[in-house]
Motif scaffolding. Structure first.
Motif, mmCIF file in Angstrom:
data_model
loop_
_atom_site.group_PDB
_atom_site.id
_atom_site.type_symbol
_atom_site.label_atom_id
_atom_site.label_comp_id
_atom_site.label_asym_id
_atom_site.label_seq_id
_atom_site.Cartn_x
_atom_site.Cartn_y
_atom_site.Cartn_z
ATOM 1 N N ILE A 301 56.309 25.250 37.292
ATOM 2 C CA ILE A 301 55.621 25.562 36.376
ATOM 3 C C ILE A 301 54.895 24.154 36.145
ATOM 4 O O ILE A 301 55.880 23.602 35.604
ATOM 5 C CB ILE A 301 56.008 26.259 34.907
ATOM 6 N N VAL A 302 53.317 24.354 36.039
ATOM 7 C CA VAL A 302 52.396 23.217 35.702
ATOM 8 C C VAL A 302 51.586 22.877 34.774
ATOM 9 O O VAL A 302 51.288 24.190 34.655
ATOM 10 C CB VAL A 302 51.710 23.121 36.695
ATOM 11 N N LYS A 303 52.218 22.493 33.811
ATOM 12 C CA LYS A 303 51.299 22.956 32.718
ATOM 13 C C LYS A 303 50.058 21.160 32.530
ATOM 14 O O LYS A 303 50.342 20.533 32.976
ATOM 15 C CB LYS A 303 52.428 22.420 30.980
ATOM 16 N N GLY A 304 49.234 21.898 31.443
ATOM 17 C CA GLY A 304 48.055 20.955 31.102
ATOM 18 C C GLY A 304 47.031 20.376 32.599
ATOM 19 O O GLY A 304 46.733 19.740 32.617
ATOM 20 N N VAL A 305 47.138 20.695 33.392
ATOM 21 C CA VAL A 305 46.037 21.122 34.544
ATOM 22 C C VAL A 305 45.014 22.153 34.151
ATOM 23 O O VAL A 305 44.623 23.434 33.203
ATOM 24 C CB VAL A 305 46.557 21.062 35.933
ATOM 25 N N LYS A 306 43.375 21.721 34.889
ATOM 26 C CA LYS A 306 42.724 22.535 33.532
ATOM 27 C C LYS A 306 42.048 24.319 34.819
ATOM 28 O O LYS A 306 41.706 24.960 34.087
ATOM 29 C CB LYS A 306 40.902 21.855 34.257
ATOM 30 N N ASP A 307 42.570 23.921 35.782
ATOM 31 C CA ASP A 307 42.182 25.158 36.905
ATOM 32 C C ASP A 307 43.723 25.458 37.965
ATOM 33 O O ASP A 307 44.030 24.503 38.249
ATOM 34 C CB ASP A 307 41.180 25.401 37.137
ATOM 35 N N GLU A 308 43.648 26.575 38.774
ATOM 36 C CA GLU A 308 44.560 26.639 39.580
ATOM 37 C C GLU A 308 44.958 25.670 40.868
ATOM 38 O O GLU A 308 45.529 24.885 41.402
ATOM 39 C CB GLU A 308 44.389 27.881 40.737
ATOM 40 N N ASN A 309 43.280 25.183 41.252
ATOM 41 C CA ASN A 309 43.123 23.676 42.074
ATOM 42 C C ASN A 309 43.937 22.919 42.663
ATOM 43 O O ASN A 309 44.566 22.211 42.649
ATOM 44 C CB ASN A 309 41.837 23.728 42.513
ATOM 45 N N GLU A 310 43.783 22.699 40.729
ATOM 46 C CA GLU A 310 44.409 21.137 39.808
ATOM 47 C C GLU A 310 45.742 21.876 39.566
ATOM 48 O O GLU A 310 46.401 20.442 40.763
ATOM 49 C CB GLU A 310 44.103 20.658 38.902
ATOM 50 N N ALA A 311 46.109 22.545 39.865
ATOM 51 C CA ALA A 311 47.264 22.606 40.057
ATOM 52 C C ALA A 311 48.280 22.712 41.500
ATOM 53 O O ALA A 311 49.553 21.920 41.775
ATOM 54 C CB ALA A 311 48.137 24.296 38.918
ATOM 55 N N LYS A 312 48.060 23.301 42.627
ATOM 56 C CA LYS A 312 48.056 23.133 43.717
ATOM 57 C C LYS A 312 48.123 21.140 44.023
ATOM 58 O O LYS A 312 49.360 21.305 45.125
ATOM 59 C CB LYS A 312 47.109 23.591 44.556
ATOM 60 N N LYS A 313 46.691 20.386 44.023
ATOM 61 C CA LYS A 313 46.879 19.727 44.235
ATOM 62 C C LYS A 313 47.902 18.882 43.725
ATOM 63 O O LYS A 313 48.186 18.371 44.258
ATOM 64 C CB LYS A 313 45.596 18.979 43.730
ATOM 65 N N ILE A 314 48.408 19.125 42.249
ATOM 66 C CA ILE A 314 49.772 18.298 41.815
ATOM 67 C C ILE A 314 50.793 18.284 41.869
ATOM 68 O O ILE A 314 51.914 17.843 43.038
ATOM 69 C CB ILE A 314 49.517 18.962 40.127
ATOM 70 N N ILE A 315 50.831 19.596 43.047
ATOM 71 C CA ILE A 315 52.416 19.829 43.513
ATOM 72 C C ILE A 315 52.760 19.473 45.175
ATOM 73 O O ILE A 315 53.438 19.448 45.530
ATOM 74 C CB ILE A 315 52.428 21.703 43.302
ATOM 75 N N ALA A 316 51.199 19.467 45.651
ATOM 76 C CA ALA A 316 51.546 18.960 46.786
ATOM 77 C C ALA A 316 51.605 17.840 46.783
ATOM 78 O O ALA A 316 52.705 17.364 47.405
ATOM 79 C CB ALA A 316 50.170 19.174 46.942
ATOM 80 N N LYS A 317 51.273 16.660 45.898
ATOM 81 C CA LYS A 317 50.167 15.430 45.612
ATOM 82 C C LYS A 317 52.308 15.197 45.121
ATOM 83 O O LYS A 317 52.889 14.261 45.771
ATOM 84 C CB LYS A 317 49.920 14.701 44.634
ATOM 85 N N TYR A 318 53.503 15.781 44.684
ATOM 86 C CA TYR A 318 54.639 15.542 43.767
ATOM 87 C C TYR A 318 55.642 15.750 44.330
ATOM 88 O O TYR A 318 56.513 15.320 44.905
ATOM 89 C CB TYR A 318 54.408 14.648 42.876
ATOM 90 N N PHE A 319 55.578 17.062 45.334
ATOM 91 C CA PHE A 319 57.035 18.141 46.615
ATOM 92 C C PHE A 319 56.403 18.354 47.851
ATOM 93 O O PHE A 319 56.736 19.265 47.770
ATOM 94 C CB PHE A 319 56.812 19.009 45.122
ATOM 95 N N GLY A 320 54.502 17.930 47.563
ATOM 96 C CA GLY A 320 54.766 18.238 49.829
ATOM 97 C C GLY A 320 54.691 19.667 49.896
ATOM 98 O O GLY A 320 55.155 20.176 50.822
ATOM 99 N N PHE A 321 53.787 20.485 48.690
ATOM 100 C CA PHE A 321 54.315 21.935 48.465
ATOM 101 C C PHE A 321 52.983 22.547 48.104
ATOM 102 O O PHE A 321 52.358 22.374 47.279
ATOM 103 C CB PHE A 321 55.396 22.646 48.189
ATOM 104 N N SER A 322 52.151 23.159 48.758
ATOM 105 C CA SER A 322 50.816 23.948 48.052
ATOM 106 C C SER A 322 50.056 23.892 49.036
ATOM 107 O O SER A 322 49.577 23.074 49.458
ATOM 108 C CB SER A 322 50.691 23.843 46.615
#
Ligand SMILES: [Zn+2]
Length: 322
Positions: A301-322
């Motif tokens: 679960i990602v909280k505090g992002v503005k949209d789906e794209n930002e959520a994907k980027k954050i998951i990719a950045k820290y967990f190498g996935f998405s």
């Protein structure tokens, strides 16, 4: 003999075949930015670069960009740099996220593909696409002091023969990487490409290079007859498996279900860059105003992002996935 390539041609003969190949490079970060330059200098003059990101100051130590590129899309900066090396080369760039919806469109006409993503889900997508369409592709990864290389050729083992699922892992963002490693591993990938195109060598060894003890290890990869991808020809990732984020609990909260048991010990380095708390079932990581909660059963679960794209980027950045 073309003077530009005369030294290389003296050694390997005509590079006409190299010049004709249409290459796509997915990712223009640490690996992609060097790889593209080395490919071009070796005669790969038809390149397509796909990347969704822009240049930031922390990229300058290990990516092939300069201060004048800051804030600009990586794919665009790289295209400009490559054209300044060879203005007659055909260099295309696309600033977008490659995903199962646009992959066929973006990669149509490609003869050879390079993964330079730092992202497991995209690698599984590329693997599906290349196995289905009989296109060779090169896997590249780096982390800390180690580089990894694998090559798929139609008929040989594919990525899914030995990695069954895209997993959440450490990334260069969370665990770091040596600045000189991207250039080394990119250079190795160019050698593998030249070996294939010029000498028709289709070796699918998995190669591991350690840049602190200078060791190179090669492993044979066996084809798995029961592989869902190259064995059974089921292309789940081309149909969007594990991709969709769902919006939950209001405007700024997104959920991704990756359908796998998660090992929290992979994320211990995140303590160095943000706040980490965890219990038996949930791993929480927060940085600035973004909070990510990873559940042991594969829910993120990602909280505090503005949209789906930002959520994907954050998951990719820290967990190498998405
Ligand atoms: Zn396979």
């Amino acid at each position: 003999m073309n003077k530009r390539y005369s030294r290389q041609e003296k050694f390997i003969g005509s590079i006409k075949k190299i010049k004709k190949i249409k290459v796509a490079i997915i990712g223009a970060g640490s690996i992609g930015s060097f790889l593209a330059e080395y490919l071009l200098r070796s005669g790969f003059e038809r390149l397509k670069i796909i990347d969704r990101d822009f240049v930031e100051i922390e990229n300058l130590c290990c990516q092939n960009y300069t201060e004048t590129d800051l804030g600009l899309p990586k794919a665009l900066c790289l295209q400009k740099k490559l054209q300044s090396i060879n203005k007659e080369a055909k260099i295309e760039y696309i600033v977008d996220d490659l995903n199962y919806k646009n992959i066929t469109n973006i990669l149509s006409g490609t003869n050879l593909l390079f993964d330079a993503t730092d992202n497991m889900l995209t690698r599984f997508l590329l693997n599906d696409y290349c196995v289905k369409n009989n296109i060779p592709w090169f896997y590249t990864a780096i982390l800390k002091d180690t580089g990894y290389s694998f090559a798929f050729f139609p008929g040989n083992a594919c990525l899914r023969c030995f990695i069954k699922k895209p997993i959440l892992t450490e990334t260069c963002e969370s665990a770091g990487v040596l600045s000189n490693l991207p250039a080394f591993i990119s250079s190795m990938q160019v050698s593998r490409a030249i070996n294939y195109v010029i000498f028709n060598k289709k070796d699918s060894d998995f190669i591991v290079f350690n840049s602190l003890d200078y060791s190179i290890k090669k492993f044979k990869v066996k084809k798995d007859k029961n592989c869902p991808c190259c064995g059974k020809k089921i292309f789940e990732y081309l149909n969007g498996k594990d991709y969709e984020l769902s919006k939950i609990c209001g405007k700024y909260v997104f959920q991704l279900n990756v359908d796998q048991k998660i090992d929290f010990s992979n994320f211990k380095n995140l303590e160095k860059i943000g706040k980490v708390t965890q219990n038996e079932n949930i791993f929480h990581f927060s940085k600035n105003n973004v909070k990510i909660s990873v559940f042991r059963n594969g829910r993120i679960i990602v909280k505090g992002v503005k949209d789906e794209n930002e959520a994907k980027k954050i998951i990719a950045k820290y967990f190498g996935f998405s």
